[in-house]
Design a protein around this motif. Structure first.
Motif, short mmCIF file in Angstrom:
data_model
loop_
_atom_site.label_atom_id
_atom_site.label_comp_id
_atom_site.label_asym_id
_atom_site.label_seq_id
_atom_site.Cartn_x
_atom_site.Cartn_y
_atom_site.Cartn_z
N GLY A 127 0.78 2.59 9.55
CA GLY A 127 0.72 2.93 8.14
C GLY A 127 1.74 2.29 7.24
N GLU B 144 -0.99 -0.46 12.03
CA GLU B 144 -1.85 0.71 12.24
C GLU B 144 -1.08 2.01 12.01
N THR C 292 -2.18 -7.43 9.38
CA THR C 292 -2.53 -7.32 7.95
C THR C 292 -3.81 -6.52 7.75
N GLY C 293 -4.18 -5.73 8.73
CA GLY C 293 -5.36 -4.87 8.58
C GLY C 293 -5.16 -3.79 7.54
N ASP C 294 -6.23 -3.44 6.86
CA ASP C 294 -6.21 -2.37 5.86
C ASP C 294 -5.17 -2.59 4.77
N GLY C 295 -4.93 -3.86 4.45
CA GLY C 295 -4.05 -4.17 3.33
C GLY C 295 -2.58 -4.24 3.64
N ARG D 257 0.81 -1.22 0.00
CA ARG D 257 0.00 0.00 0.00
C ARG D 257 0.85 1.28 0.00
#
Length: 258
Positions: free
Chosen positions: A55, A53, A96-99, A21
């Motif tokens: 980023g 989290e 692996t949250g939010d890609g 990402r």
């Protein structure tokens, strides 16, 4: 400078099709947060969740072993048929949250196995001050690719989104690449082609185990930084050989100076 910094936020599509990402990754470190018996812990889950989290696109869990006798550190994860998959999934789910991606670094400590925890082995026997090990037999060498492949299969089943084959930093596959530590006179030593035989067999077995769409990375030293060790030229030749040996679309190479 501002444009370069802004580019860090751009997504990156790997040739296997996976998407990072952004361009920020946490390289593999031995976090030493495992249970001491090879299992994942809530502390690990909290750490990798926090990084995701924050980023970043990718975290790599350092020194994930397939052999409980090959530990670099008592806190290493060990993936085997009886591993606590639920505990591993607690780690991978939050990381692996939010890609975000979480990769397992597939390792074997070799001659650098932790004293009292691991069995110190290498391509050749060593009897140096502070560094001793036994030479692996041909049968033991031939069994290693399948062990790495099984570790990769378990990692994928547990929710890791990629793996990295650790062939750097003086651990086992790095020792095979190094003429300083690999003094074998058979098919597993001597020329660079022979010294690469085991790392290549491992990467092949791992790729077959996880499939073409799953990221597989390789970490290789730029040099050993030691007289008589792997040189920069040999390292570049090794990378070219790997690139010609495998389908480039299905894997990545990490190249880093020690």
């Amino acid at each position: 400078m501002a444009e370069s910094a802004a580019a860090l936020a751009d997504p990156l599509t790997l040739r296997c099709g996976a998407v990072l990402r952004c361009r920020i990754a946490k390289s593999a470190m031995s976090d030493s947060l495992g249970s001491g018996t090879g299992e994942a812990t809530p502390e690990q889950a909290a750490l990798y969740r926090r990084w995701a989290e924050g980023g970043l696109a990718l975290s790599i869990v350092g020194e994930v072993q397939g052999d409980p006798h090959a530990l670099e550190n008592p806190g290493n994860l060990v993936l085997h048929a009886d591993s606590d998959i639920d505990a591993l999934r607690e780690v991978t789910h939050g990381a692996t949250g939010d890609g975000a991606h979480l990769w397992a670094q597939l390792g074997h400590a070799g001659a650098l196995a932790h004293d009292g925890v691991g069995r110190r082995v290498g391509p050749s026997a060593l009897a140096l001050d502070g560094l001793t090990c036994d030479a692996l037999t041909v049968q033991e060498i031939e069994a290693l690719p399948a062990r790495y492949a099984e570790t990769a299969r378990i990692a994928k089943a547990a929710g890791f989104t990629g793996v990295q084959v650790h062939a750097a930093h003086g651990f086992l596959l790095s020792q095979f690449l190094s003429p300083l530590f690999n003094r074998r006179g058979d098919l597993w030593g001597g020329s660079l082609e022979n010294r690469m035989r085991l790392p290549l067999a491992v990467v092949d077995a791992v790729r077959e185990a996880v499939g073409s769409g799953f990221p597989v990375g390789v970490k290789i030293n730029a040099t050993d930084g030691l007289a008589g060790g792997l040189t920069e030229g040999e390292s570049l030749d090794a990378i070219r050989t790997v690139a010609g040996h495998l389908v480039l679309e299905s894997w990545t190479i990490g190249f880093r100076a020690k």
